[in-house]
Design an enzyme around this catalytic site. Structure first.
Site, PDB file in Angstrom:
ATOM      1  N   HIS A  61     -88.805 -30.165 -37.220  1.00 43.92           N
ATOM      2  CA  HIS A  61     -88.867 -29.031 -36.290  1.00 43.92           C
ATOM      3  C   HIS A  61     -87.770 -28.044 -36.671  1.00 43.92           C
ATOM      4  CE1 HIS A  61     -86.596 -27.318 -32.817  1.00 43.92           C
ATOM      5  NE2 HIS A  61     -87.785 -26.808 -32.531  1.00 43.92           N
ATOM      6  N   ASN A 109     -86.278 -23.899 -35.383  1.00 40.74           N
ATOM      7  CA  ASN A 109     -86.424 -22.765 -34.475  1.00 40.74           C
ATOM      8  C   ASN A 109     -85.249 -21.830 -34.684  1.00 40.74           C
ATOM      9  OD1 ASN A 109     -85.353 -21.740 -31.549  1.00 40.74           O
ATOM     10  ND2 ASN A 109     -87.575 -21.572 -31.710  1.00 40.74           N
ATOM     11  N   GLY A 136     -95.552 -18.050 -20.336  1.00 38.42           N
ATOM     12  CA  GLY A 136     -95.872 -17.992 -21.757  1.00 38.42           C
ATOM     13  C   GLY A 136     -97.259 -18.523 -22.053  1.00 38.42           C
ATOM     14  N   HIS A 183     -78.561 -33.437 -44.457  1.00 35.30           N
ATOM     15  CA  HIS A 183     -77.278 -33.070 -43.862  1.00 35.30           C
ATOM     16  C   HIS A 183     -76.367 -32.350 -44.858  1.00 35.30           C
ATOM     17  CE1 HIS A 183     -77.394 -34.544 -39.723  1.00 35.30           C
ATOM     18  NE2 HIS A 183     -78.240 -35.447 -40.174  1.00 35.30           N
TER      19      HIS A 183
END
Length: 306
Positions: A109, A111, A262, A148
């Protein structure tokens, strides 16, 4: 107006980011293509939801762009920032979730978003937020390290080890299922309410947005063809249930989207196409499935594995 000029710059970047990520995911899949669903929001704004289904690599991938606005903040936002109650708002962002076919390739994911609150046409608050996280079912240490290390490297110009440590910790804390006492995966970066200096904060948002492909595409090449069978598939479907639980119970973005009126289909595009729950499931001790539990807690991956 300076604020709207800044907003337009962020918007233009995010439109391009969606295009670049979709092209890269199509290239990695090699078979399926995104279908675009352009939409308008009656309350203000709209977006482009793109969905790829039944690919060679990705069972489903969703990459959405939205630029939406409203006359007043929804309860979930005004409760956190009561001084902004009654302010109009505008938010722009790109959000994606990739659900691979192969159980050995992690779900992921990402964003990146920008928010502004206004009164009488003047900006009274703004901030950036975003990040990316990785959800393996059968973890590989080299994959976790690459993920990472990429996150740490992109943080380097913005405070280096201190920025990485803070936003890694924020990710561990945010993507935590309290009712399961486990993290959603092996983490990554998460930040919100970043509003110190616009140019520097916007540059960091771009680094995170651009860094996602650097972090994830090498894992696709490593794991997309790993042999797997029905046992691995059933475990993948079971663990996808945790993804659903987090998004519907705990995720603030989902709550904000639904409370602000939304577009439901676009908000819930993150959910996997197939999933299962099993009462009282417990993996066999010593099995590959049981090993996952070692990874579902906050750890200093670069120190422990690197």
């Amino acid at each position: 107006m300076r604020g709207m000029t800044e907003f337009t710059r962020v918007r233009d970047y995010l439109v391009g980011l969606q295009d670049r990520i979709c092209a890269a995911v199509e290239g990695a899949d090699g078979v399926a293509r995104f279908v675009e669903d352009a939409w308008q929001r009656p309350e203000g704004g709209g977006g482009r939801t793109r969905i790829l289904r039944e690919g060679a690599v990705f069972e489903q991938a969703g990459v959405g762009f939205s630029d939406v606005s409203g006359a007043a903040l929804p309860p979930s936002a005004s409760a956190a920032r009561p001084e902004l109650a009654g302010a109009s708002w505008r938010a722009v962002g790109v959000s994606l979730v990739l659900h691979p076919r192969n159980p050995y390739l992690p779900a992921t994911h990402a964003n990146v978003r920008h928010f502004r609150a206004m009164r009488d046409g003047e900006t009274v608050a703004w901030w950036f937020g975003g990040g990316f996280d990785l959800t393996p079912f059968y973890p590989f240490d080299e994959d976790v390290l690459h993920w990472h290390r990429t996150a740490r490297a992109l943080c380097e110009p913005f405070g280096g080890a201190e920025r990485y440590a803070a936003h890694k910790r924020w990710c561990d804390e945010y993507f935590f299922l309290k009712h399961r006492n486990e993290t959603r995966g092996v983490g990554g970066l998460f930040f919100d309410d970043l509003h110190g200096d616009f140019e520097r904060d916007f540059a960091y948002q771009r680094a995170v947005g651009d860094g996602f492909l650097d972090a994830y595409l090498p894992l696709v090449e490593r794991r997309k063809a790993t042999p797997s069978g029905e046992r691995e598939r059933q475990f993948q479907l079971y663990r996808r249930g945790r993804y659903v639980e987090f998004n519907l119970v705990l995720d603030r973005g989902t709550l904000f989207g639904l409370q602000s009126g939304g577009r439901t289909e676009s908000i819930l595009m993150s959910l996997p196409p197939l999933v299962r729950w099993e009462y009282g499931f417990a993996p066999e001790p010593g099995s590959a499935e049981a090993r996952l539990g070692e990874y579902l807690r906050a750890r200093d991956w670069l120190e422990e594995l690197g």
